[in-house]
Design an enzyme around this catalytic site. Structure first.
Site, PDB file in Angstrom:
ATOM      1  N   GLU A 368     -96.978 -54.885 -99.120  1.00  0.00           N
ATOM      2  CA  GLU A 368     -97.127 -56.213 -98.500  1.00  0.00           C
ATOM      3  C   GLU A 368     -97.080 -56.217 -96.971  1.00  0.00           C
ATOM      4  O   GLU A 368     -96.351 -57.012 -96.373  1.00  0.00           O
ATOM      5  CB  GLU A 368     -96.058 -57.160 -99.070  1.00  0.00           C
ATOM      6  CG  GLU A 368     -96.150 -57.285-100.578  1.00  0.00           C
ATOM      7  CD  GLU A 368     -95.026 -58.087-101.213  1.00  0.00           C
ATOM      8  OE1 GLU A 368     -94.159 -58.575-100.480  1.00  0.00           O
ATOM      9  OE2 GLU A 368     -95.025 -58.218-102.448  1.00  0.00           O
ATOM     10  N   GLU A 473     -99.066 -55.428-110.792  1.00  0.00           N
ATOM     11  CA  GLU A 473     -98.050 -56.438-111.148  1.00  0.00           C
ATOM     12  C   GLU A 473     -98.698 -57.633-111.828  1.00  0.00           C
ATOM     13  O   GLU A 473     -98.398 -58.790-111.498  1.00  0.00           O
ATOM     14  CB  GLU A 473     -97.303 -56.895-109.882  1.00  0.00           C
ATOM     15  CG  GLU A 473     -96.715 -55.752-109.084  1.00  0.00           C
ATOM     16  CD  GLU A 473     -95.941 -56.180-107.837  1.00  0.00           C
ATOM     17  OE1 GLU A 473     -95.647 -57.379-107.686  1.00  0.00           O
ATOM     18  OE2 GLU A 473     -95.630 -55.302-107.019  1.00  0.00           O
TER      19      GLU A 473
END
Ligand code: 9MR
Length: 555
Positions: A368, A473
């Site tokens: 991220e 995910e």
């Protein structure tokens, strides 16, 4: 509120009594006491002592608040502060005032244990400068906490808006709380609030045992996808400790990701690091033993593990970025942070290789790094090291990773246009240096999203970076329509078919991980984004995943 003692007696008492009162005022049933007739019907079955206890059996639970008495049975939730105040805009001139909210879930809690196993109707009237106020319910089943919305109202600051919603609470629920919250953090006024039972009331003294579905005859995702890519799930020690979950994971997965336990905040040892800052200045102390349970499970069941995650702005303690690990002092400089980064990555790679050789198939080296507003996230890694912290992280990872272990960048919303540009621009030098092997598409998405946009982005990463793709995910939030499960199933079907087609066209998709096992275990439980229901019964989404493989046969 008086509490029924004997379930059978309580049941008799409430037979034929119906509430869910339209007015939101106290139900007439609420004042019902034990009648001689009702008591007589059970006299033979109960002892003298029990008879005394039945005297207490007097009420169908009901929460009714109009705040005119200046009091509330609501309890503060989180940092919120509650008081009953005069309010000219309120119907009765009084309102519950909820202030001091620091997070969206802060508000007012109403304990609702006695409603277990019943359908309830909740009503409320609110005013707030927040765009909307929500009434939600929280409870535990099988040790997992579930949060669901009951209803929401669009609010304004000058007048009250009412809303209502119904919700059936499972008989196996415990620690049940109905609460008022809002995504925005401004104050909330509540003019009236009620929770009532719909239809006949059944009293459950204890939570009923929550039975799991028999999952042993489910087709296996792992086997069905064996020729395509690995199938994984995010796991935790609590989940693996429950045989029902563990068996399902063994049958369905060839890979697992530790949902939280391998993140820097789980690995770094603050106590030891500050006990001798000079000794640990360049190499923060680390702890490893908590990894054994989950890594041992994966090894013993022939799975691989995605190592998640090494360099991240979140779940990384702030003290790591300070000289002497002292948050009140100065930030560490670039040279020191590069040393700490290198030693941390080295520590993770060395311990896992030595103790679980061959188990970790891939590492999310950087997680991220793209900012939601564009460009690079100005994290403490960025602030202390500078723009090239990503390149450095991959350089170190390559240096210490055993042969064949794949190095990934991982991000959410990576299909979005702006993020694609940003991610590609900071990853290209890493790929050119030969230090990365894969792009992780987190894929926390929803059924509202365009599948094509996502797939085009996925393909672009593979092509422009020359790397493998992992869907790392996956969860696909459902909408709130009555047929949400079917719609979600259809979306899963479209998503998986496209993914398989891309794979067959040569896009190197090598792994897909679902971010959790069942809906209530998800970090986004209220969106019910996974493929198993809470009792592990299979949702249309699971069948869609299975069927997508044969549906694309011959492509
Ligand atoms: O699922 C994880 C949840 O249990 C944690 O509370 C949360 C804290 O940051 O992290 C969740 O996992 C995140 C993952 O590590 C990185 N991508 C986003 C995931 C969902 O927030």
């Amino acid at each position: 509120m008086k509490k029924p003692i004997i379930t059978t007696v309580a049941l008799l008492l409430v037979l034929a009594l119906s509430s869910c009162s339209g007015s939101g005022t106290e139900s007439p049933a609420a004042e019902t006491t034990v009648t001689t007739t009702a008591a007589a019907a059970v006299t033979e079955a109960i002892t003298e002592e029990m008879k005394n206890e039945t005297e207490e059996v007097s009420e169908i639970p009901s929460i009714t608040e109009d705040f005119t008495g200046g009091e509330t049975v609501g309890v503060k939730r989180g940092s919120a502060v509650l008081s009953v105040v005069d309010d000219a805009a309120a119907r009765n001139g009084r309102a519950l005032f909820i202030e001091g909210r620091k997070e969206s879930w802060n508000g007012a809690d109403y304990k609702a244990e006695l409603f277990r196993g019943n359908e309830i109707e909740v009503k409320g009237s609110f005013r707030s400068a927040n765009k909307a106020v929500r009434v939600s319910i929280q409870f535990n089943v099988r040790g997992n906490t579930t949060y669901n919305m009951v209803f929401a109202v669009n609010t304004n600051d000058s007048s009250y808006t009412s809303g209502s919603g119904k919700y059936t609470i499972p008989a196996s629920a415990e620690r049940i709380i109905v609460y008022i919250e809002s995504d925005e953090l401004k104050d909330i006024y509540c003019d009236s609030f009620s929770v009532n039972v719909c239809g006949d009331y059944t009293y459950y003294e204890e939570a009923a045992e929550a039975l799991f579905a028999n999952t042993s005859d489910y087709p296996s995702l792992r086997d069905t996808y064996a020729d395509l890519f690995r199938i994984g799930m995010a796991v935790s020690p609590t989940v693996l400790a429950k045989p029902e979950y563990a068996e399902l994971i063994k049958a369905q997965c060839s890979s697992v990701t530790l949902e939280n336990n391998m993140k820097p905040d789980a690995m770094l040892d603050y106590g030891t690091s500050i006990s001798d800052p000079d000794k640990y200045q360049e190499a923060p102390a680390m702890k490893f033993s908590h990894l054994n349970y989950e890594l041992g499970f994966a090894r013993d069941n022939g799975m691989t593990v995605r190592g998640h995650t090494l360099v991240w702005h979140s779940q990384t303690p702030e003290w790591l970025f300070y000289k002497d690990y002292n948050k009140n002092g100065e930030l560490a400089d670039r040279e020191l942070m590069l040393k700490r980064m290198e030693n941390y990555i080295k520590g993770m790679m060395e311990w896992t290789t030595e103790n679980y050789p061959g188990l970790i198939s891939a590492w999310d080296v950087v997680n991220e790094a793209a900012a939601d507003e564009g460009g690079m996230r100005k994290s403490l890694w960025y602030q202390t090291i500078g723009e090239d912290y990503i390149q450095k992280a991959f350089e170190y990872a390559r240096k210490y990773a055993p042969e064949g272990v794949k190095l990934f960048y991982n991000d959410y919303n990576s299909y979005q246009k702006q993020k694609q540009e940003d991610i590609l621009s900071f990853l290209k030098p890493v790929a050119e240096a030969g230090n990365m092997d894969g792009m992780g598409m987190q894929s926390h998405i929803g059924t509202y999203m365009g599948v094509n946009e996502y797939m085009l982005a996925l393909k672009r990463y593979a092509e422009e970076l020359g790397v493998e793709i992992h869907v790392t995910e996956l969860d696909i939030g459902a909408d709130r329509s009555d047929d949400w499960e079917d719609k979600q199933g259809k979306y899963f079907s479209r998503f998986m078919k496209k993914l398989i087609s891309l794979r067959k066209d040569g896009v190197p998709i090598t792994s897909l991980t679902l971010w959790g096992v069942s809906d209530s275990l998800s970090w986004k439980a209220s969106d019910r984004p996974l493929v198993f229901r809470d009792d592990l019964s299979r949702k249309p989404a699971f069948d869609a995943m299975i069927n997508a493989v044969s549906a694309t046969d011959g492509e």
